[in-house]
Design a protein around this motif. Sequence first.
Motif, short mmCIF file in Angstrom:
data_model
loop_
_atom_site.label_atom_id
_atom_site.label_comp_id
_atom_site.label_asym_id
_atom_site.label_seq_id
_atom_site.Cartn_x
_atom_site.Cartn_y
_atom_site.Cartn_z
N PHE A 203 0.81 -1.22 0.00
CA PHE A 203 0.00 0.00 0.00
C PHE A 203 0.85 1.27 0.00
O PHE A 203 0.44 2.29 -0.54
N ILE A 204 2.04 1.22 0.61
CA ILE A 204 2.84 2.44 0.71
C ILE A 204 3.93 2.53 -0.34
O ILE A 204 4.65 3.53 -0.39
N SER A 205 4.06 1.50 -1.19
CA SER A 205 5.19 1.45 -2.12
C SER A 205 4.82 1.68 -3.57
O SER A 205 5.62 1.42 -4.47
N GLY A 206 3.61 2.15 -3.84
CA GLY A 206 3.23 2.44 -5.20
C GLY A 206 2.66 1.26 -5.96
O GLY A 206 2.68 1.26 -7.20
N VAL A 207 2.16 0.26 -5.26
CA VAL A 207 1.54 -0.89 -5.92
C VAL A 207 0.05 -0.66 -6.09
O VAL A 207 -0.49 -0.73 -7.20
N LEU A 209 -1.60 2.20 -4.65
CA LEU A 209 -1.84 3.63 -4.65
C LEU A 209 -0.74 4.33 -5.42
O LEU A 209 0.41 3.91 -5.36
N GLN A 210 -1.09 5.38 -6.14
CA GLN A 210 -0.08 6.14 -6.87
C GLN A 210 0.91 6.73 -5.88
O GLN A 210 0.54 7.48 -4.98
N PHE A 211 2.19 6.42 -6.05
CA PHE A 211 3.19 6.78 -5.06
C PHE A 211 3.27 8.29 -4.86
O PHE A 211 3.45 8.77 -3.73
N SER A 212 3.12 9.06 -5.92
CA SER A 212 3.23 10.52 -5.81
C SER A 212 2.10 11.14 -5.01
O SER A 212 2.21 12.29 -4.57
N MET A 213 1.02 10.41 -4.80
CA MET A 213 -0.12 10.93 -4.05
C MET A 213 0.04 10.72 -2.55
O MET A 213 -0.72 11.29 -1.77
#
Length: 283
Positions: A203-207, A209-213
């Motif tokens: 969830f926190i590594s850009g899998v 959710l968009q990491f830039s968000m």
Amino acid sequence: MSTATFAEASARRAPGIVGTGLSRIGYEVRGYFRSPDAVFFTFLFPVIMLGIFTAAFSAAGEISPAPGEPGVSVAAYYLPGMLAAGILLSGVQNLAVDIAGEKSDGTLKRLGGTPLSPVSYFIGKIGQVFVTGTLQAGLLLATSATLFGIALPTTTSAWATFAWVFVLGTATSALLGIALSSVPRSGKSATAVVIPIVLVLQFISGVYLQFSMLPAWLQDIASLFPLKWMAQGMRAAFLPADFESLERHGSWELGWVAVWLLAWLVIGLVASRLTFRWIRRDA
């Protein structure tokens, strides 16, 4: 025994250790596919999640690096993250749970009573991760191209990036999985210990959710762990160059991807060798 004699004996023994390890790969792969929960939660899970995300968010349209710029489909955007997650699941989650179970049911204790070297055991487990991870990535790419209509890369450089990120990420994840297997107190508690760790990292590594968000402090935390760098490397291989602007520093930072994965590979190698026991010390 003299130093020279010891060196000669070690040299003669090394091929046997490697050969035994290689011969265990087939055994480990067969055991993996005989376990329905392992096949579902590590092998098929990325494919299923890609299908769910595609069905859930495709109605919102394409994802683009900036308003008004060309974008990619939801499936194409999430594919790199799912490839990275598959590496983590095949290595960290699968091996941590599997080895903890083998300690709990006495399998490792019985193996410890044989001439099998821990190195041969490691080779068998790591080889299994490479075989199943390769099959999983192949299935995910084939499904993406045929069912979701994703245009796969056509350049040699993109596939070369995918290859080295995959190989380095798989080796790192496998060694970290071996090291993490020493944490659960029993085979029954292994999934309760390991799966939350793996899920949070996804969830926190850009899998998912968009990491830039994500907030900056959460990005900082994620950047300490290998999954963030594996996902970033996969995005570099599969997304158009314009998406590079969405990365935290406006770059794919492939050099740092390699550095962080190599650092975690060394950490995993040292930790797995220091913590691995055929039986628990408190058993």
